[in-house]
Design a protein around this motif. Structure first.
Motif, PDB file in Angstrom:
ATOM      1  N   ASN A  91      46.605  35.428 109.000  1.00  0.00           N
ATOM      2  CA  ASN A  91      45.662  36.546 108.923  1.00  0.00           C
ATOM      3  C   ASN A  91      46.300  37.892 109.234  1.00  0.00           C
ATOM      4  OD1 ASN A  91      42.463  35.865 108.707  1.00  0.00           O
ATOM      5  ND2 ASN A  91      43.615  34.098 109.461  1.00  0.00           N
ATOM      6  N   SER A  92      47.614  37.918 109.426  1.00  0.00           N
ATOM      7  CA  SER A  92      48.271  39.169 109.796  1.00  0.00           C
ATOM      8  C   SER A  92      48.164  40.195 108.677  1.00  0.00           C
ATOM      9  CB  SER A  92      49.744  38.917 110.094  1.00  0.00           C
ATOM     10  OG  SER A  92      50.428  40.143 110.287  1.00  0.00           O
ATOM     11  N   ASN A  93      47.908  41.445 109.049  1.00  0.00           N
ATOM     12  CA  ASN A  93      47.956  42.551 108.086  1.00  0.00           C
ATOM     13  C   ASN A  93      49.064  43.538 108.450  1.00  0.00           C
ATOM     14  OD1 ASN A  93      46.910  43.803 110.305  1.00  0.00           O
ATOM     15  ND2 ASN A  93      44.962  44.387 109.360  1.00  0.00           N
ATOM     16  N   GLY A  94      50.091  43.030 109.130  1.00  0.00           N
ATOM     17  CA  GLY A  94      51.257  43.852 109.427  1.00  0.00           C
ATOM     18  C   GLY A  94      51.145  44.676 110.683  1.00  0.00           C
ATOM     19  N   GLU A  95      50.096  44.447 111.487  1.00  0.00           N
ATOM     20  CA  GLU A  95      49.951  45.247 112.694  1.00  0.00           C
ATOM     21  C   GLU A  95      50.880  44.718 113.790  1.00  0.00           C
ATOM     22  OE1 GLU A  95      47.728  41.631 113.662  1.00  0.00           O
ATOM     23  OE2 GLU A  95      47.919  42.840 111.848  1.00  0.00           O
TER      24      GLU A  95
ATOM     25  N   ILE B 226      60.127  39.655 102.677  1.00  0.00           N
ATOM     26  CA  ILE B 226      61.237  40.602 102.580  1.00  0.00           C
ATOM     27  C   ILE B 226      60.810  41.737 101.654  1.00  0.00           C
ATOM     28  CG2 ILE B 226      63.625  40.972 101.847  1.00  0.00           C
ATOM     29  CD1 ILE B 226      64.221  38.092 102.409  1.00  0.00           C
ATOM     30  N   GLY B 227      61.116  42.951 102.070  1.00  0.00           N
ATOM     31  CA  GLY B 227      60.911  44.114 101.216  1.00  0.00           C
ATOM     32  C   GLY B 227      62.211  44.894 101.080  1.00  0.00           C
TER      33      GLY B 227
ATOM     34  N   SER C 161      59.180  43.830  96.864  1.00  0.00           N
ATOM     35  CA  SER C 161      58.936  42.814  97.881  1.00  0.00           C
ATOM     36  C   SER C 161      58.767  41.442  97.252  1.00  0.00           C
ATOM     37  CB  SER C 161      57.696  43.170  98.712  1.00  0.00           C
ATOM     38  OG  SER C 161      56.565  43.307  97.890  1.00  0.00           O
ATOM     39  N   TRP C 162      59.069  40.427  98.060  1.00  0.00           N
ATOM     40  CA  TRP C 162      58.916  39.048  97.598  1.00  0.00           C
ATOM     41  C   TRP C 162      57.440  38.690  97.508  1.00  0.00           C
ATOM     42  CZ3 TRP C 162      58.385  34.336 100.991  1.00  0.00           C
ATOM     43  CH2 TRP C 162      58.375  33.166 100.226  1.00  0.00           C
ATOM     44  N   GLN C 163      56.720  38.880  98.592  1.00  0.00           N
ATOM     45  CA  GLN C 163      55.266  38.708  98.633  1.00  0.00           C
ATOM     46  C   GLN C 163      54.642  40.096  98.835  1.00  0.00           C
ATOM     47  OE1 GLN C 163      53.733  35.862  98.075  1.00  0.00           O
ATOM     48  NE2 GLN C 163      55.518  34.507  98.144  1.00  0.00           N
ATOM     49  N   PRO C 164      53.359  40.267  98.486  1.00  0.00           N
ATOM     50  CA  PRO C 164      52.730  41.577  98.694  1.00  0.00           C
ATOM     51  C   PRO C 164      52.859  42.048 100.146  1.00  0.00           C
ATOM     52  CG  PRO C 164      51.311  40.181  97.363  1.00  0.00           C
ATOM     53  CD  PRO C 164      52.431  39.310  97.836  1.00  0.00           C
ATOM     54  N   ASP C 165      53.061  43.325 100.299  1.00  0.00           N
ATOM     55  CA  ASP C 165      53.209  43.955 101.618  1.00  0.00           C
ATOM     56  C   ASP C 165      52.030  43.561 102.507  1.00  0.00           C
ATOM     57  OD1 ASP C 165      53.425  45.643 103.814  1.00  0.00           O
ATOM     58  OD2 ASP C 165      54.045  47.361 102.621  1.00  0.00           O
ATOM     59  N   TRP C 166      52.333  43.047 103.703  1.00  0.00           N
ATOM     60  CA  TRP C 166      51.272  42.629 104.624  1.00  0.00           C
ATOM     61  C   TRP C 166      50.351  43.784 104.997  1.00  0.00           C
ATOM     62  CZ3 TRP C 166      54.720  39.512 108.600  1.00  0.00           C
ATOM     63  CH2 TRP C 166      55.230  38.371 107.964  1.00  0.00           C
ATOM     64  N   ARG C 167      50.845  45.010 104.949  1.00  0.00           N
ATOM     65  CA  ARG C 167      50.040  46.168 105.364  1.00  0.00           C
ATOM     66  C   ARG C 167      49.155  46.705 104.247  1.00  0.00           C
ATOM     67  NH1 ARG C 167      55.054  49.700 106.709  1.00  0.00           N
ATOM     68  NH2 ARG C 167      55.532  48.702 104.718  1.00  0.00           N
ATOM     69  N   SER C 168      49.347  46.210 103.027  1.00  0.00           N
ATOM     70  CA  SER C 168      48.644  46.780 101.878  1.00  0.00           C
ATOM     71  C   SER C 168      47.362  46.019 101.574  1.00  0.00           C
ATOM     72  CB  SER C 168      49.550  46.752 100.640  1.00  0.00           C
ATOM     73  OG  SER C 168      49.694  45.415 100.167  1.00  0.00           O
ATOM     74  N   ALA C 169      46.542  46.629 100.727  1.00  0.00           N
ATOM     75  CA  ALA C 169      45.303  45.975 100.297  1.00  0.00           C
ATOM     76  C   ALA C 169      45.589  44.739  99.464  1.00  0.00           C
ATOM     77  CB  ALA C 169      44.455  46.962  99.502  1.00  0.00           C
ATOM     78  N   ALA C 170      46.813  44.645  98.922  1.00  0.00           N
ATOM     79  CA  ALA C 170      47.187  43.491  98.098  1.00  0.00           C
ATOM     80  C   ALA C 170      47.656  42.305  98.938  1.00  0.00           C
ATOM     81  CB  ALA C 170      48.283  43.886  97.115  1.00  0.00           C
ATOM     82  N   ASN C 171      47.735  42.457 100.249  1.00  0.00           N
ATOM     83  CA  ASN C 171      48.177  41.388 101.136  1.00  0.00           C
ATOM     84  C   ASN C 171      47.378  40.113 100.882  1.00  0.00           C
ATOM     85  OD1 ASN C 171      49.145  39.892 103.392  1.00  0.00           O
ATOM     86  ND2 ASN C 171      47.456  40.684 104.636  1.00  0.00           N
ATOM     87  N   ILE C 172      48.076  39.008 100.624  1.00  0.00           N
ATOM     88  CA  ILE C 172      47.430  37.716 100.404  1.00  0.00           C
ATOM     89  C   ILE C 172      47.550  36.910 101.687  1.00  0.00           C
ATOM     90  CG2 ILE C 172      47.461  35.576  99.073  1.00  0.00           C
ATOM     91  CD1 ILE C 172      48.612  37.171  96.725  1.00  0.00           C
ATOM     92  N   LEU C 173      46.409  36.523 102.249  1.00  0.00           N
ATOM     93  CA  LEU C 173      46.419  35.804 103.515  1.00  0.00           C
ATOM     94  C   LEU C 173      47.233  34.521 103.389  1.00  0.00           C
ATOM     95  CD1 LEU C 173      42.699  36.169 104.684  1.00  0.00           C
ATOM     96  CD2 LEU C 173      44.645  37.665 105.132  1.00  0.00           C
ATOM     97  N   GLY C 174      48.142  34.327 104.323  1.00  0.00           N
ATOM     98  CA  GLY C 174      48.940  33.105 104.339  1.00  0.00           C
ATOM     99  C   GLY C 174      50.100  33.073 103.372  1.00  0.00           C
ATOM    100  N   SER C 175      50.354  34.184 102.663  1.00  0.00           N
ATOM    101  CA  SER C 175      51.484  34.186 101.727  1.00  0.00           C
ATOM    102  C   SER C 175      52.808  34.123 102.491  1.00  0.00           C
ATOM    103  CB  SER C 175      51.449  35.443 100.853  1.00  0.00           C
ATOM    104  OG  SER C 175      51.534  36.614 101.653  1.00  0.00           O
ATOM    105  N   GLY C 176      53.804  33.432 101.907  1.00  0.00           N
ATOM    106  CA  GLY C 176      55.131  33.369 102.495  1.00  0.00           C
ATOM    107  C   GLY C 176      55.255  32.443 103.682  1.00  0.00           C
ATOM    108  N   MET C 177      54.462  31.351 103.718  1.00  0.00           N
ATOM    109  CA  MET C 177      54.546  30.410 104.830  1.00  0.00           C
ATOM    110  C   MET C 177      55.703  29.423 104.619  1.00  0.00           C
ATOM    111  SD  MET C 177      52.241  31.213 107.049  1.00  0.00           S
ATOM    112  CE  MET C 177      52.258  29.746 108.091  1.00  0.00           C
ATOM    113  N   PHE C 178      56.419  29.135 105.709  1.00  0.00           N
ATOM    114  CA  PHE C 178      57.482  28.133 105.716  1.00  0.00           C
ATOM    115  C   PHE C 178      57.197  27.129 106.830  1.00  0.00           C
ATOM    116  CE2 PHE C 178      59.553  31.415 103.305  1.00  0.00           C
ATOM    117  CZ  PHE C 178      60.421  30.730 102.448  1.00  0.00           C
ATOM    118  N   ARG C 179      57.646  25.877 106.637  1.00  0.00           N
ATOM    119  CA  ARG C 179      57.460  24.825 107.638  1.00  0.00           C
ATOM    120  C   ARG C 179      58.787  24.157 107.954  1.00  0.00           C
ATOM    121  NH1 ARG C 179      57.383  19.897 104.777  1.00  0.00           N
ATOM    122  NH2 ARG C 179      57.004  20.168 102.534  1.00  0.00           N
ATOM    123  N   LYS C 180      58.792  23.497 109.120  1.00  0.00           N
ATOM    124  CA  LYS C 180      60.007  22.800 109.559  1.00  0.00           C
ATOM    125  C   LYS C 180      60.337  21.663 108.578  1.00  0.00           C
ATOM    126  CE  LYS C 180      60.606  22.168 113.928  1.00  0.00           C
ATOM    127  NZ  LYS C 180      60.520  21.623 115.312  1.00  0.00           N
TER     128      LYS C 180
END
Length: 610
Positions: A501-505, A575-576, A591-610
């Motif tokens: 849910n991060s928006n880059g804050e 990455i931007g 950027s690879w995924q939409p900027d977390w701070r922008s209105a285009a931010n997609i919740l949960g984009s760019g997730m990685f797991r162990k």
């Protein structure tokens, strides 16, 4: 007159000065010439209250005038509804209005409008209460003319200045030939009307002196430049209006005038923009802060452990932490690719309770998650606190099924040196122009600006390698990487419920942010922004190449464990790339995924797991 008598001792006062110790060389201020010349003063103007008055607006204006503290307040008429011969009704309306004015902490000067002075009964009542229906005064070498455009009592669009009033105005002007400015206040814009008696002669008298005219009546703000002066039709202070906004001249306001030796400086203060010190109290902030921070709505995005999607659920957690009911409306519309089974939730949520809203998503056949268009979740939360206005906040979230990618096992030996030799293949690319933001047509494709990258982990670090293609690398040692060519690496290691849910804050606090540019030498740790704020033990390197540069970095596993409060399971990553070309004329962020701070931010984009 009171004001003209007050002017003499005020003009004789020594202007106040700032008493402060100064240095002979430099000081932390531009100068000490305080803007408090004795001849400068401030007053306010209220305009039409009636002609379809709206309850409470003028009273609000009075309250806000007391906040502003002008030296006095002028008017331009239409203060009561009037248009009656019933004396009891006239008295009731004037008693109501003078009750409003009694709350003012400064003088108020009456000017008649057609609603105040439309027949002989109302004219008589005016004179019983206020005496003169036209008059003048001088304050700090400024002549104020208060004129009765309603003396013929013929109503809207038929204002008039008779011989006696013309002669009075002419005498006032003769008696004050050297004032630095003349201000005229009346109700109707006589310059836009015909058969106005001696108005043209009044204008002729004003033409040779510095002057400004203020009127009301039309309930629509318009500025004119005529007769060697500025003429203003003001909007409303509670009178009938469609309130379509400043661009249409329809708004409720008070006018703030700062009178200077060079003339009046005018500011239109919209009532909705003037607030007292209680605009947001500690109690109110406690009520609204969860809304501001987005805590009232938390989305659990649909995170996949395989790259394809065919169906699943998105869960939205709506929390009402307040002591009043909250109405929550959530809308999630289908797209051409994804069908949403239940598109709307609209319910009242009880105080101090939580509602889980489930949206079911389907596609006709398995589809690559990365190829799906994001869905827009629109939310409206409304509260009706007791003794406070309705509080409503609207938000929009972009979401789609998101593939949570596995992090590779790191090679036996990873050297953070900017040499990608130990990385056999960089699996992820960012060349899509849809993720390029900046000057139109500045981005010319992958050869102009793009990057590939990969991630790997062992028991000590998460490693990352980024190979940047940039046909024009422009860097200067010591410059902020934000203002030159470079990349920004974001790693949010908080629990998935928070990171998704991060928006880059809260960068450097909520997530690690590595901003890095190549050094002019082409090797080394790179030019890193705020290295002291990075997780302890973070390593960086940056090396120039024939086609751009390579960045390597390593973030300690201990940092991930600390942020998750346990052995790490996943993190969010982006990455931007900043690409500055044409000697700074073009700036593009890729950027690879939409900027977390922008209105285009997609919740949960760019997730990685162990």
């Amino acid at each position: 007159m009171l004001l003209s008598c007050l002017a003499l001792p005020l003009l004789a006062q020594e202007p106040a000065k700032i008493i402060i110790k100064t240095d002979e060389t430099v000081n932390p201020w531009n100068h000490l010439q305080v803007n408090n010349r004795a001849e400068t003063f401030q007053f306010a103007i209220v305009t039409d209250r009636t002609g379809g008055h709206r309850e409470g607006v003028f009273e609000d204006g009075v309250t806000k005038l007391n906040l502003l503290q002008p030296e006095f307040v002028m008017s331009v008429g239409d203060l009561i509804e009037g248009y009656t011969r019933n004396e009891d009704q006239i008295d009731r309306e004037w008693e109501e209005f003078t009750g409003f004015i009694s709350r003012l902490q400064m003088p108020f000067f009456y000017v008649p409008g057609n609603h105040d002075y439309i027949n002989e009964v109302m004219a008589r009542k005016w004179k019983e209460r206020f005496g003169r229906d036209y008059y003048h005064f001088v304050y700090k070498d400024v002549l104020f003319l208060c004129v009765n455009s309603e003396e013929r009592m013929t109503g809207a669009g038929r204002g008039y200045i008779g011989d006696a009033q013309h002669d009075y105005i002419a005498q006032a002007l003769r008696d004050n030939p050297q004032v630095k400015w003349t201000l005229l206040f009346m109700h109707q814009p006589l310059w836009n009307q015909t058969n106005t008696g001696r108005w043209a002669d009044v204008e002729a008298l004003l033409a040779s002196r510095k002057h400004t005219v203020f009127v009301g009546h039309n309930h629509q703000y318009v500025k004119y430049e005529r007769n060697n002066g500025k003429y203003f039709i003001l909007a409303t202070t509670g009178g009938g209006s469609r309130l379509r906004g400043p661009q249409f001249g329809e708004f409720d306001h008070v006018v703030w005038i700062t009178m200077t030796p060079d003339g009046p400086i005018m500011a239109n203060l919209l009532l909705e923009g003037i607030w007292d010190e209680n605009i947001n109290t500690e109690k109110q902030a406690a009520f609204t802060q969860p809304l501001i921070e987005g805590r009232a709505v938390r989305v659990e995005p649909l995170i996949l452990d395989k790259p394809e999607f065919q169906g699943g659920e998105v869960i939205v957690r709506v929390t009402n932490d307040s002591d009043v009911p909250m109405r929550a409306r959530l809308d999630l519309s289908s797209t051409a690719q994804i069908w949403v089974q239940n598109t709307r939730f609209d319910e009242v949520i009880a105080p101090n309770s939580v509602e889980l809203v489930t949206f079911r998503l389907r596609t006709g056949k398995p589809v690559k998650a990365d190829a799906l268009t994001a869905l827009a979740l629109k939310t409206t939360l409304s509260y009706s606190p007791e003794n406070r206005p309705l509080l409503e906040i609207q938000s929009e979230y972009q979401l789609r099924p998101e593939y949570r990618r596995p992090v590779s096992k790191a090679p036996a030996l990873v050297a953070v040196d900017g040499d990608p030799a130990e990385w056999k293949n960089l699996r992820y690319t960012a060349t899509d122009p849809a993720q390029a933001q900046g000057s139109p047509f500045a981005h010319k494709g992958a050869a102009d600006g793009s990057f590939t990258f990969d991630l790997a982990a062992d028991d000590q670090f998460v490693y990352m390698c980024v190979a940047v293609t940039d046909d024009e690398v422009s860097v200067t040692d010591g410059n902020n990487p934000l203002s030159q060519d470079g990349i920004g690496i974001q790693l949010d290691a908080r629990p998935a419920t928070e990171s998704t849910n991060s928006n880059g804050e809260g960068y450097m606090k909520n997530y690690a942010l590595i901003l890095i540019s190549p050094l002019e030498s082409g090797t080394g740790a790179g030019n890193v922004f705020m290295p002291e704020a990075l997780p302890p033990g973070t390593q960086t390197a940056c090396r120039r190449t024939a086609t751009g540069y390579v960045v390597e970095a390593a973030i300690p596993i201990a940092y991930l464990d600390k942020m998750q409060g346990k052995t790490w399971e996943s993190f969010r990553f982006n990455i931007g790339m900043s690409d500055i070309d044409n000697q700074g004329a073009h700036t593009t962020v890729i950027s690879w995924q939409p900027d977390w701070r922008s209105a285009a931010n997609i919740l949960g984009s760019g997730m990685f797991r162990k």
